[in-house]
Design an enzyme around this catalytic site. Sequence first.
Site, short mmCIF file in Angstrom:
data_model
loop_
_atom_site.label_atom_id
_atom_site.label_comp_id
_atom_site.label_asym_id
_atom_site.label_seq_id
_atom_site.Cartn_x
_atom_site.Cartn_y
_atom_site.Cartn_z
N GLY A 70 0.82 -1.19 0.00
CA GLY A 70 0.00 0.00 0.00
C GLY A 70 0.86 1.25 0.00
O GLY A 70 2.08 1.21 0.19
N VAL A 73 5.08 6.63 -3.01
CA VAL A 73 6.52 6.45 -3.20
C VAL A 73 7.28 6.73 -1.90
O VAL A 73 6.92 7.61 -1.12
CB VAL A 73 7.04 7.35 -4.33
CG1 VAL A 73 6.90 8.84 -3.98
CG2 VAL A 73 8.49 7.02 -4.69
N THR A 74 8.33 5.95 -1.67
CA THR A 74 9.25 6.22 -0.58
C THR A 74 10.66 5.88 -1.03
O THR A 74 10.88 5.34 -2.12
CB THR A 74 8.88 5.46 0.70
OG1 THR A 74 9.61 6.03 1.81
CG2 THR A 74 9.21 3.98 0.61
N SER A 136 8.25 5.36 8.04
CA SER A 136 7.18 5.12 7.06
C SER A 136 6.69 3.69 7.20
O SER A 136 7.44 2.78 7.58
CB SER A 136 7.70 5.34 5.64
OG SER A 136 8.21 6.65 5.49
N LEU A 150 8.00 -1.64 7.66
CA LEU A 150 8.33 -0.29 8.10
C LEU A 150 9.75 0.09 7.69
O LEU A 150 10.59 -0.77 7.43
CB LEU A 150 8.18 -0.17 9.62
CG LEU A 150 9.22 -0.92 10.47
CD1 LEU A 150 10.41 -0.03 10.87
CD2 LEU A 150 8.57 -1.51 11.71
N CYS A 167 5.66 9.62 0.34
CA CYS A 167 4.33 9.08 0.65
C CYS A 167 3.21 9.91 0.02
O CYS A 167 2.07 9.89 0.49
CB CYS A 167 4.13 8.94 2.16
SG CYS A 167 5.42 7.93 2.94
#
Length: 212
Positions: A70, A73-74, A136, A150, A167
């Site tokens: 889910g 972008v990170t 995140s 995480l 995000c």
Amino acid sequence: MTQLIVRSLGEQPYLETWEAMKALTASRDDAVADEIWCLEHPRVYTQGQAGKAEHILAPGSIPVIQVDRGGQVTYHGPGQLVIYLMLDLQRLKLGVRTLVNEIEQAIVRVLAGAGITAAPRPDAPGVYVSGAKIASLGLRVRRGCSFHGLALNIAMDMEPFRRINPCGFVDMPMCQVSDFVTGATVADFSGKLAQELVAGLGHDQVEFLSGW
């Protein structure tokens, strides 16, 4: 009896790790132990299922990988603690929202132990310090089992975050543990955060391993 294996894996390539997560989740049955993987990744952007291309501003030479978690972008890179949770949620009788809460509160407790006051936000998953994002979250649930997890920023090059809208939030301020704790390392926090996650999940038997 619910068994959990916690693996300390060092630095691992993203694609191979993702494939291993998917393989474990696809092949598991009621007899397979849950696993938590603690690791770092080389520099990479990952774009979640809901990700929009406009949030990737200027990736340059850093690869962008479309993934099945889910979120948006990170960025992952050395100096960031990544923890993946492969859990049979049905067996643990855990809902997704409860799992997210457990992860966020484990991070909050570990940071509090380092003298950092942090908290989750109801409108945006993750953990924040004075409005800046320090951790995140991104999960996927398949066949009642979770994977992904995480990312906690410890002591990393933060510049790549400025090449995206983290995000999906424009101008989201980012921070890391080393902004508040001199000499912080991934190794300092990996074991502590794993222990806090274990404490919140309720397994009867836990085994800590180095490597696969």
